[in-house]
Scaffold this motif. Structure first.
Motif, mmCIF file in Angstrom:
data_model
loop_
_atom_site.group_PDB
_atom_site.id
_atom_site.type_symbol
_atom_site.label_atom_id
_atom_site.label_comp_id
_atom_site.label_asym_id
_atom_site.label_seq_id
_atom_site.Cartn_x
_atom_site.Cartn_y
_atom_site.Cartn_z
ATOM 1 N N GLY B 39 79.541 -15.776 130.999
ATOM 2 C CA GLY B 39 79.213 -15.674 129.420
ATOM 3 C C GLY B 39 77.935 -14.860 129.345
ATOM 4 N N ILE B 40 77.050 -15.183 130.374
ATOM 5 C CA ILE B 40 75.927 -14.368 130.107
ATOM 6 C C ILE B 40 76.052 -13.025 130.422
ATOM 7 N N ALA B 41 76.978 -12.845 131.559
ATOM 8 C CA ALA B 41 77.190 -11.447 131.579
ATOM 9 C C ALA B 41 77.855 -10.818 130.402
ATOM 10 N N ALA B 42 78.777 -11.403 129.841
ATOM 11 C CA ALA B 42 79.184 -11.076 128.384
ATOM 12 C C ALA B 42 78.300 -10.946 127.477
ATOM 13 N N PHE B 43 77.355 -11.519 127.335
ATOM 14 C CA PHE B 43 76.064 -11.115 126.393
ATOM 15 C C PHE B 43 75.706 -9.946 126.713
ATOM 16 N N TYR B 44 75.240 -9.687 128.170
ATOM 17 C CA TYR B 44 74.503 -8.369 128.423
ATOM 18 C C TYR B 44 75.575 -7.254 128.114
ATOM 19 N N LEU B 45 76.872 -7.215 128.302
ATOM 20 C CA LEU B 45 77.627 -6.187 127.612
ATOM 21 C C LEU B 45 77.606 -6.042 126.385
ATOM 22 N N TRP B 46 77.699 -7.302 125.548
ATOM 23 C CA TRP B 46 77.095 -7.174 123.963
ATOM 24 C C TRP B 46 76.191 -6.588 123.571
ATOM 25 N N ALA B 48 74.651 -4.222 125.165
ATOM 26 C CA ALA B 48 74.787 -2.667 125.859
ATOM 27 C C ALA B 48 73.955 -2.571 126.913
ATOM 28 N N ALA B 49 73.995 -3.651 127.801
ATOM 29 C CA ALA B 49 73.010 -3.520 129.130
ATOM 30 C C ALA B 49 74.145 -3.403 130.265
ATOM 31 N N GLU B 50 75.141 -2.523 130.450
ATOM 32 C CA GLU B 50 76.417 -2.696 131.215
ATOM 33 C C GLU B 50 75.840 -2.806 132.704
ATOM 34 N N PHE B 51 74.924 -2.144 133.433
ATOM 35 C CA PHE B 51 74.479 -2.112 134.689
ATOM 36 C C PHE B 51 74.100 -3.518 134.765
ATOM 37 N N ALA B 53 74.952 -6.496 133.364
ATOM 38 C CA ALA B 53 76.148 -7.152 133.300
ATOM 39 C C ALA B 53 76.988 -7.067 134.717
ATOM 40 N N PHE B 54 77.079 -6.024 135.074
ATOM 41 C CA PHE B 54 77.708 -5.996 136.377
ATOM 42 C C PHE B 54 76.898 -6.476 137.287
ATOM 43 N N ALA B 55 75.704 -6.429 137.540
ATOM 44 C CA ALA B 55 74.742 -6.902 138.485
ATOM 45 C C ALA B 55 75.025 -8.603 138.487
ATOM 46 N N GLN B 56 74.997 -9.016 137.140
ATOM 47 C CA GLN B 56 74.846 -10.365 137.066
ATOM 48 C C GLN B 56 76.470 -10.826 137.557
ATOM 49 N N ILE B 57 77.527 -10.184 137.415
ATOM 50 C CA ILE B 57 78.861 -10.814 137.814
ATOM 51 C C ILE B 57 78.784 -10.697 139.305
ATOM 52 N N LEU B 58 78.274 -9.739 139.837
ATOM 53 C CA LEU B 58 78.245 -9.335 141.203
ATOM 54 C C LEU B 58 77.409 -10.490 142.127
ATOM 55 N N ILE B 59 76.149 -10.789 141.376
ATOM 56 C CA ILE B 59 75.144 -11.529 142.170
ATOM 57 C C ILE B 59 75.490 -12.977 141.812
ATOM 58 N N TYR B 60 75.664 -13.318 140.592
ATOM 59 C CA TYR B 60 75.932 -14.599 140.107
ATOM 60 C C TYR B 60 77.247 -15.327 140.265
ATOM 61 N N VAL B 61 78.034 -14.676 139.709
ATOM 62 C CA VAL B 61 79.633 -15.174 139.838
ATOM 63 C C VAL B 61 79.973 -15.004 141.134
ATOM 64 N N GLY B 62 79.626 -14.025 141.653
ATOM 65 C CA GLY B 62 80.146 -13.625 142.983
ATOM 66 C C GLY B 62 79.490 -14.199 144.263
ATOM 67 N N GLY B 63 78.010 -13.961 144.231
ATOM 68 C CA GLY B 63 77.400 -14.430 145.230
ATOM 69 C C GLY B 63 76.758 -15.761 145.442
ATOM 70 N N SER B 121 70.409 2.644 118.695
ATOM 71 C CA SER B 121 71.499 2.455 119.810
ATOM 72 C C SER B 121 70.792 2.747 121.195
ATOM 73 N N PRO B 122 70.804 1.986 122.039
ATOM 74 C CA PRO B 122 70.159 2.672 123.605
ATOM 75 C C PRO B 122 70.807 3.385 124.133
ATOM 76 N N ALA B 123 71.649 4.220 123.797
ATOM 77 C CA ALA B 123 72.679 5.284 124.246
ATOM 78 C C ALA B 123 72.139 6.182 125.364
ATOM 79 N N ALA B 124 70.688 6.376 124.952
ATOM 80 C CA ALA B 124 70.009 7.289 125.874
ATOM 81 C C ALA B 124 69.788 6.838 127.165
ATOM 82 N N PHE B 125 69.710 5.449 127.394
ATOM 83 C CA PHE B 125 69.446 4.784 128.518
ATOM 84 C C PHE B 125 70.790 4.253 129.262
ATOM 85 N N ASN B 126 71.402 5.143 130.002
ATOM 86 C CA ASN B 126 72.317 4.872 130.957
ATOM 87 C C ASN B 126 71.898 4.391 132.318
ATOM 88 N N VAL B 127 73.074 4.605 132.926
ATOM 89 C CA VAL B 127 72.816 4.278 134.463
ATOM 90 C C VAL B 127 72.263 5.274 135.272
#
Lengths: 105, 169
Positions: B39-46, B48-51, B53-63, B121-127
């Motif tokens: 759910g916290i990763a979903a909040f990060y996606l909401w 607009a902090a995609e990177f 969000a995926f770090a959260q899924i990899l580290i917390y949900v996975g690791g 919009s923080p669109a200028a800050f991408n990965v």
């Protein structure tokens, strides 16, 4: 009363922090205490992202950079904490914290 | 900015976290916290902090969840041990009082603060920008975090390793 999305984000993170705090204070199982501390760390990260998203200039990305480093430290903390839990278990054959009163032996 | 998804995410995350902290079964607590971290990763996606969000899924949900499950399974004595004995009542009341007081102070402070919040919009800050920032301005911090992780994981291995018998050569 007019609440902005930033208000909701902050209320969300303070709720998560307090759940973690209550868990860490009330439980006697070492693993649950560690999980409560992890929840509190996550609430702090949530605040970083919320303030970054609603800041006047989100282009600089300071919030994201801070959260990336914070997650790395939290992962290290979880690994060391769970190693400590296993070490406690080896000494006293359970992981109830009130019984962990000896530092050595 | 639409707040309906945010409220939904917040309620799901808080509910799973609360049930996990109040639960009697360690395995159930660990699995519910996986939902909470997602759910916290979903909040990060909401937000607009995609990177992140995926770090959260990899580290917390996975690791971290796997490490927690291994710790739970390595430190139980019997099957009945998984159901944790009841914690003391006075301790729970004291924790609830302390946590409730902190929550009250935080909510009071938040609600009385006029936060408008820009919605640019923080669109200028991408990965790509994030990678350039990490390798450029913050390269020293990245190196230090790498050293911290290495030292912490080595320390964890040393702590968890079984002690050698006394008469070992």
């Amino acid at each position: 009363m007019n609440l902005s999305p930033l208000h909701f984000c902050l209320l969300f993170s303070s709720g998560l922090f307090c759940i973690g705090l209550i868990g860490a204070l009330s439980r006697r199982n070492a693993i649950l205490v560690l999980l409560g501390i992890e929840l509190m760390l996550n609430a702090a990260n949530l605040n970083f992202i919320a303030f970054w998203r609603f800041s006047p200039n989100p282009e600089n990305g300071h919030g994201i950079l801070f959260v990336v480093f914070s997650i790395a430290v939290a992962a290290a903390e979880a690994a060391v904490g769970l190693a400590l839990v296993i070490s406690i278990y080896r000494h006293q054959k359970n992981i109830r914290l009130p019984e962990a009163t000896r530092l050595k032996g | 900015m639409n707040t309906a998804p945010l409220i939904l995410i917040a309620l799901t995350t808080l509910a799973t976290a609360a049930v996990a902290m109040a639960g009697r079964n360690l395995i159930h607590s660990a699995l519910l916290l996986v939902a909470s971290w997602a759910g916290i990763a979903a909040f990060y996606l909401w937000a607009a902090a995609e990177f992140v969000a995926f770090a959260q899924i990899l580290i917390y949900v996975g690791g971290v969840s796997m490490v927690v499950l291994f710790a739970v399974l390595l430190t139980r004595n019997s099957r009945a041990e998984l159901a944790i004995s009841t914690d003391s009542f006075s301790r729970a009341i004291a924790a609830l009082l302390a946590g409730g007081a902190v929550f009250g102070i935080l909510v009071g402070a938040i609600l009385r603060t006029p936060l408008t919040g820009s919605t640019r919009s923080p669109a200028a800050f991408n990965v790509r920008t994030l990678g350039l920032e990490l390798m450029g301005t913050h390269a020293a911090a990245l190196l230090i975090i790498g050293i911290i992780l290495t030292v912490a994981l080595l320390g964890a291995v040393v702590l968890a390793a079984p002690e050698p018998p006394e008469d070992a050569p």
